[in-house]
Design an enzyme around this catalytic site. Sequence first.
Site, PDB file in Angstrom:
ATOM      1  N   ASP A 105      40.283  35.639  37.568  1.00 36.38           N
ATOM      2  CA  ASP A 105      41.223  35.916  38.659  1.00 36.38           C
ATOM      3  C   ASP A 105      42.643  36.184  38.191  1.00 36.38           C
ATOM      4  O   ASP A 105      43.564  36.209  38.999  1.00 36.38           O
ATOM      5  CB  ASP A 105      41.232  34.736  39.637  1.00 36.38           C
ATOM      6  CG  ASP A 105      41.792  33.472  39.015  1.00 36.38           C
ATOM      7  OD1 ASP A 105      41.417  33.158  37.875  1.00 36.38           O
ATOM      8  OD2 ASP A 105      42.596  32.790  39.671  1.00 36.38           O
ATOM      9  N   GLU A 106      42.832  36.407  36.908  1.00 37.61           N
ATOM     10  CA  GLU A 106      44.191  36.533  36.388  1.00 37.61           C
ATOM     11  C   GLU A 106      44.221  37.589  35.291  1.00 37.61           C
ATOM     12  O   GLU A 106      43.340  37.631  34.437  1.00 37.61           O
ATOM     13  CB  GLU A 106      44.646  35.178  35.842  1.00 37.61           C
ATOM     14  CG  GLU A 106      46.068  35.114  35.368  1.00 37.61           C
ATOM     15  CD  GLU A 106      46.430  33.732  34.832  1.00 37.61           C
ATOM     16  OE1 GLU A 106      47.593  33.562  34.442  1.00 37.61           O
ATOM     17  OE2 GLU A 106      45.547  32.838  34.789  1.00 37.61           O
TER      18      GLU A 106
END
Length: 352
Positions: A105-106
């Site tokens: 998610d990053e």
Amino acid sequence: MQNRKIIHIDADCFYAAIEMRDDPNLRDIPMAIGGPASGRSVLSTANYAARVYGVRSAMPTSVAKRLCPALLVIPGNMNKYRLASEQMHAIFREFTDIIEPLSLDEAYLDVTNSSSFQGSATRIAEEIRSRILKEVGITVSAGVATNKFIAKVASDWDKPDGLTVVTPEKQFEFVSNVPVKFISGIGRVAQEKLASLGVFKCSDLQALDFSVLQKSFGSMSFRLSQFALGIDDRPVTVSRERKSISVEHTFSKDLLDLKECQAVLPILLTDLKKRMSGRDFESQLSKYYLKVKFDDFKQTTIEQPIKAKLSDDVFSQLLQQAYSRSRRPVRLIGVGYRLSPPELHQLNLPFV
């Protein structure tokens, strides 16, 4: 010399956000992803309603339930999270091929040479956030700056669902007001060391004599002083050849002893197996790999050749060995496997 244009994208409580997207009834109640309170399970993440009670990632589920008795803990679905991550990355690739994933998610994006929106990194970040909300159904926060350090700090500045842009003209002013806890590698013990030197913000670190900093932080001191000035020349790195598969976690509070370290090991191993799920890596696995970073910023890594069926017990043994090298509070643990080229390693090693 042209300033770089770096965007850091970070989903807001990613796993929990996906679950709340799929079940809106979860939005207003404290919930987390993890194992049951019985045993030694720890949480992967928690939504913001739970964080109000002090619930945080890597916290034992039993502790989280004491802090918030109404906390709903669900097991999560890694396949669903991986699909959402793939959707996000498909959107990223519409604007640049220079993408450095940090986790599902990053990611960092280098849009320096992107022609989208006349090269405006701010407009690109706005569009990415809008597209992810529309197509994936979750919010992400973004930071835009000339380097990775400031972009990452900026993405944290206005969470959740925020966008912070730091222009070159405002860069020094911005970084001067950043608390030192935002610097990567600064944990609780390091914060206490810096506080004893009168350092709480980057502006304090800028004013500190370098010899004093070096005495307390050794080889880390140069990097800390550079970050405090807003200097970070690290490129956004696109990984082209996978040489290992691993997961790691930096803890918001240092783990004080071996028992606390062993308590979080099961969730790291669960995440590792989920990351490997559906991917044809087993024939390439050559070594166990474990990394520990201590509160004094020193790091130790242990590897052990795989000679039999895979066993979680080996990681427990490696953790004991790694911890014994320093016996200090621990701020990061990583576990994984080294990979050999397929033609050099053909063992079939199922999990037990």
